[in-house]
Write an enzyme that holds these catalytic residues in place. Structure first.
Site, short mmCIF file in Angstrom:
data_model
loop_
_atom_site.label_atom_id
_atom_site.label_comp_id
_atom_site.label_asym_id
_atom_site.label_seq_id
_atom_site.Cartn_x
_atom_site.Cartn_y
_atom_site.Cartn_z
N ASP A 189 -3.59 5.46 9.72
CA ASP A 189 -4.66 4.60 9.31
C ASP A 189 -4.49 3.06 9.78
O ASP A 189 -4.70 2.24 9.27
CB ASP A 189 -4.95 4.59 7.86
CG ASP A 189 -6.20 3.59 7.43
OD1 ASP A 189 -7.13 3.73 8.02
OD2 ASP A 189 -6.02 2.93 6.33
N LYS A 214 1.25 -2.50 -5.96
CA LYS A 214 0.22 -2.00 -5.44
C LYS A 214 -0.25 -1.06 -6.28
O LYS A 214 0.34 0.03 -6.58
CB LYS A 214 0.63 -1.25 -4.00
CG LYS A 214 -0.45 -0.81 -3.14
CD LYS A 214 -0.31 -0.60 -1.74
CE LYS A 214 -1.64 0.15 -1.15
NZ LYS A 214 -1.35 0.55 0.27
#
Length: 304
Positions: free
Chosen positions: A231, A125
């Protein structure tokens, strides 16, 4: 060719002195927006003439930005040179040996397949925080609010470090969250998980069971890892083929003791409630969940 592929090739092609020059610029960017040649020479511990030779070489490759607008000639890393430094460090630590195809791309990160020295597939990532996404990432704004100038590369590094810290904290709980395997600069190497975003999958066979799975993980994160995702939504919930829930994307997490913890957790829960009510006409009691998490402190926290 994706940028990360070219960076992987450059890790093999650049000399170790070239990498020292890149590292010298990185160190200098703590003080300078564009780092003077003398400072690069000092940080890289390479004499002035060879420093200039290698700067010219690397600039010609196209992975440095040069400026003479400040009364001197200075150099700055760009995202591709940062990729080179991060990948080189991960290779030297025997965490990864190769980069594969893209898994997914978003506004704040790109994810690629990677390969470990023992042949296992992993996920790389790559955090890429820009000015637009930075305005949305409250946690990162707090980190850099007192700095004279902001390097987006540094902000991306903070984002990666934040996510890595959360994943390592969660790991002992054996929840359905990817295991972090390594991190350097703006890249996090993690366990590869199989599935699709909740927002993309065909209709669920038992949506209420999925809701309960999500809530169990959220509760364990809060009560045992002492953190809040901050989130959470259908785009960072991954569903396996057997409808097992996996949570991803943790760079914005906050401590369960944060002064705004109640509102952060409530927002995560409301996002989930809205998605399932809209798509499956099932719901849950957000207030009851918050009461269990905060108990008698809830009324006091709601005053802030």
């Amino acid at each position: 060719m994706p940028q990360i592929f070219r960076a992987a090739n450059l890790v093999r092609e650049l000399d170790k002195e070239d990498l020292r020059i890149l590292t010298g610029i990185e160190l200098g960017m703590r003080r300078f927006q564009f780092v003077p040649v003398e400072q690069i020479s000092f940080y890289a511990r390479i004499n002035r003439s060879e420093t200039q030779f290698r700067l010219d070489k690397i600039h010609q490759i196209g992975i440095l930005q040069r400026s003479s607008q400040l009364g001197y000639i200075g150099y700055q890393l760009i995202s591709e040179s940062y990729d080179v430094l991060a990948l080189n460090a991960l290779v030297e630590k025997n965490i990864v040996v190769a980069v594969g195809d893209a898994i997914g791309r978003g506004k704040e990160s790109d994810v690629f397949f990677g390969k470990t020295p023992d042949g296992n597939d992993v996920a790389l990532k790559i955090h890429r925080i820009g000015q637009t996404s930075f305005r949305k990432v409250r946690k990162l704004r707090n980190y850099v609010k007192n700095r004279r100038h902001i390097s987006w590369l540094y902000v991306s590094r903070l984002s990666a470090e934040s996510e890595y810290e959360a994943l390592k904290r969660i790991e002992p709980l054996n929840l359905n969250v990817p295991k972090a395997l390594g991190q350097n600069r703006h890249i996090v190497v993690m366990e590869l998980i199989d599935g699709n975003d909740l927002s993309l999958i065909p209709p669920l066979t038992d949506p209420m069971d999925v809701v309960n799975q999500i809530l169990r993980i959220v509760e364990a994160l809060f009560t045992e890892a002492h953190l809040i995702h901050c989130d959470l939504g259908e785009f960072n919930i991954v569903m396996a083929a057997d409808e097992q829930v996996q949570l991803i994307d943790f760079p914005q997490w906050e401590e369960s003791t944060h002064p705004n913890a109640l509102s952060y957790l409530a927002r995560d829960l409301q996002n989930i409630q809205h998605f399932f009510l809209k798509n499956y006409e099932v719901t849950f009691d957000v207030d009851e969940f918050l009461d269990r998490m905060f108990g008698s402190e809830r009324s006091q926290l709601e005053k802030y």
